[in-house]
Write a protein that holds these residues in place. Structure first.
Motif, PDB file in Angstrom:
ATOM      1  N   ARG A   1       7.883   8.006  -4.845  1.00  0.00           N
ATOM      2  CA  ARG A   1       6.885   8.862  -4.161  1.00  0.00           C
ATOM      3  C   ARG A   1       6.005   8.061  -3.195  1.00  0.00           C
ATOM      4  O   ARG A   1       5.821   8.587  -2.282  1.00  0.00           O
ATOM      5  CB  ARG A   1       5.858   9.265  -5.249  1.00  0.00           C
TER       6      ARG A   1
ATOM      7  N   TYR B   1       5.475   8.767   0.658  1.00  0.00           N
ATOM      8  CA  TYR B   1       4.132   8.835   1.385  1.00  0.00           C
ATOM      9  C   TYR B   1       3.784   7.872   2.649  1.00  0.00           C
ATOM     10  O   TYR B   1       3.564   8.378   3.894  1.00  0.00           O
ATOM     11  CB  TYR B   1       3.009   8.219   0.340  1.00  0.00           C
TER      12      TYR B   1
ATOM     13  N   SER C   1       5.671   9.760   5.436  1.00  0.00           N
ATOM     14  CA  SER C   1       4.595  10.683   6.062  1.00  0.00           C
ATOM     15  C   SER C   1       3.606  10.391   6.774  1.00  0.00           C
ATOM     16  O   SER C   1       3.264  11.085   7.701  1.00  0.00           O
ATOM     17  CB  SER C   1       4.371  11.555   4.633  1.00  0.00           C
TER      18      SER C   1
ATOM     19  N   LEU D   1      -3.676  11.820  -4.215  1.00  0.00           N
ATOM     20  CA  LEU D   1      -2.599  10.759  -3.951  1.00  0.00           C
ATOM     21  C   LEU D   1      -2.434   9.686  -4.984  1.00  0.00           C
ATOM     22  O   LEU D   1      -1.411   9.502  -5.440  1.00  0.00           O
ATOM     23  CB  LEU D   1      -2.557  10.209  -2.472  1.00  0.00           C
TER      24      LEU D   1
END
Length: 370
Positions: A180, A184, A187, A258
């Protein structure tokens, strides 16, 4: 926390915040103790900045000790100048090699301080926009015996300057949450490689992380080192200055979302206690509500461990067997199993996985230290 440590923290709050008045009980300061404390936490430049801010009539360290503070601060200033020059030139050279870059931590963090020369620098961490294979081959061309880790490879091309070239900014031992985290970073990566800033004294330009990415990245970096070995006040002060740049309510909600997704929200609450109680960060800059109980434990660990845990005498392995030493230190994170089980309990498994990963890298790209 001892009475002396309380006074040292009060002095550091004065040193890092230009609006704070001089500590009321400055005459009780143990200056040699402050020097030793600041040295353990790699914040001697910050402490000297506070000494410079004191009133002319205020009690000061003895002359020899003040010269020691000054000497340390001068060495920090000169190293910052050197690392700024290297960071700018390195960024330029990497662009010529076909890699956009971003300086993470280090010289990028120093720019957030009221005086960028007061932050004690370490190595240069540069994150490149490129495939692991292309970066690896470029480094091996220049440094055939460069050591390769999961997230970075050493690049010792300049004497006296440690350089780590990062494939990814940071990582978790827990592969589920690490996946994950890497998604992130992917991204938001495009914005990081074009966020140019000027270095002091016209020494050049570098890219550094945007504030939104930096809040996540630096917290993950602190979290990882806290679990695996320890962190000191330098990392806390870095995060303090990052948060003081401000955050909107919308950004705060997104940051909390987040952090929850990355399993760091609990740790963030402990960090906010340290930011507020130890460093004096105002409530409007916090990214989440502080957790007093966890924060007190985190602060105790920070004060005990010192910079990257180098002052921590607990659980030190005194034997000479390297395999036993590796196993011993792989189990150290288990002392945080109650607070952070998802990360601390899997550390030994990660180390085993990492060794297999390095063997695979060796087969793909050629032999390297492991």
């Amino acid at each position: 926390m001892t009475a002396d440590e309380d006074r040292y923290l009060e002095f550091l709050r004065f040193a890092i915040d230009e609006s704070k008045p001089q500590p009321a009980h400055i005459e009780q300061m143990n200056w040699q103790g402050l020097y030793d404390f600041a040295k353990r936490h790699a914040v001697l430049g910050v402490a000297y900045h506070g000494i410079q801010r004191m009133d002319a009539a205020a009690p000061r360290p003895e002359t020899d000790l003040e010269f020691m503070f000054y000497g340390a601060a001068d060495r920090i200033r000169r190293k910052n100048i050197k690392l700024n020059m290297v960071a700018a030139k390195l960024s330029e050279n990497m662009l010529k090699e076909g890699f956009r870059s971003c300086i993470i931590k280090g010289q990028g963090n120093a720019l957030m301080y009221p005086d960028p020369m007061m932050r004690q620098s370490g190595d240069i961490d540069i994150w490149l926009d490129g495939s692991r294979e292309d970066i690896f081959r470029m480094v091996k061309r220049d440094v055939p015996d460069a050591d390769n880790q999961y997230h970075h490879i050493d690049y010792p091309i300049i004497k006296g300057v440690e350089i780590e070239i990062h494939y990814v900014p940071s990582f978790f031992s827990n592969l589920y949450y690490n996946r994950r985290l890497q998604k992130y970073f992917d991204s938001v990566s495009e914005r990081q490689f074009c966020n140019w800033v000027e270095l002091p004294d016209g020494l050049g330009t570098i890219c550094r992380p945007t504030d939104d990415m930096n809040r996540i990245f630096q917290l993950s970096h602190v979290f990882k080192h806290f679990i695996n070995g320890g962190v000191g006040l330098r990392q806390m002060i870095d995060y303090y200055y990052l948060l003081r740049r401000g955050i909107s309510e919308e950004e705060r909600k997104e940051c909390q979302r987040l952090l929850s997704r990355l399993n760091m929200l609990k740790f963030a609450r402990g960090m906010m206690y340290v930011m507020q109680e130890a460093l004096g960060l105002e409530k409007q800059f916090l990214i989440t509500e502080p957790d007093e109980k966890l924060g007190e434990k985190l602060l105790f660990e920070v004060l005990t461990a010192g910079n990257f845990g180098r002052s921590d005498t607990r659980m030190k392995y005194k034997g000479k067997n390297k395999k036993v030493k590796l196993l011993w230190y792989s189990l150290r994170p288990w002392r945080y199993a109650r607070e952070f089980p998802a990360e601390s309990l899997v550390r030994p498994l990660f180390l085993a996985w990492h060794q297999v990963w390095k063997w695979n890298e060796q087969r793909k790209y050629g032999k390297h230290p492991g």
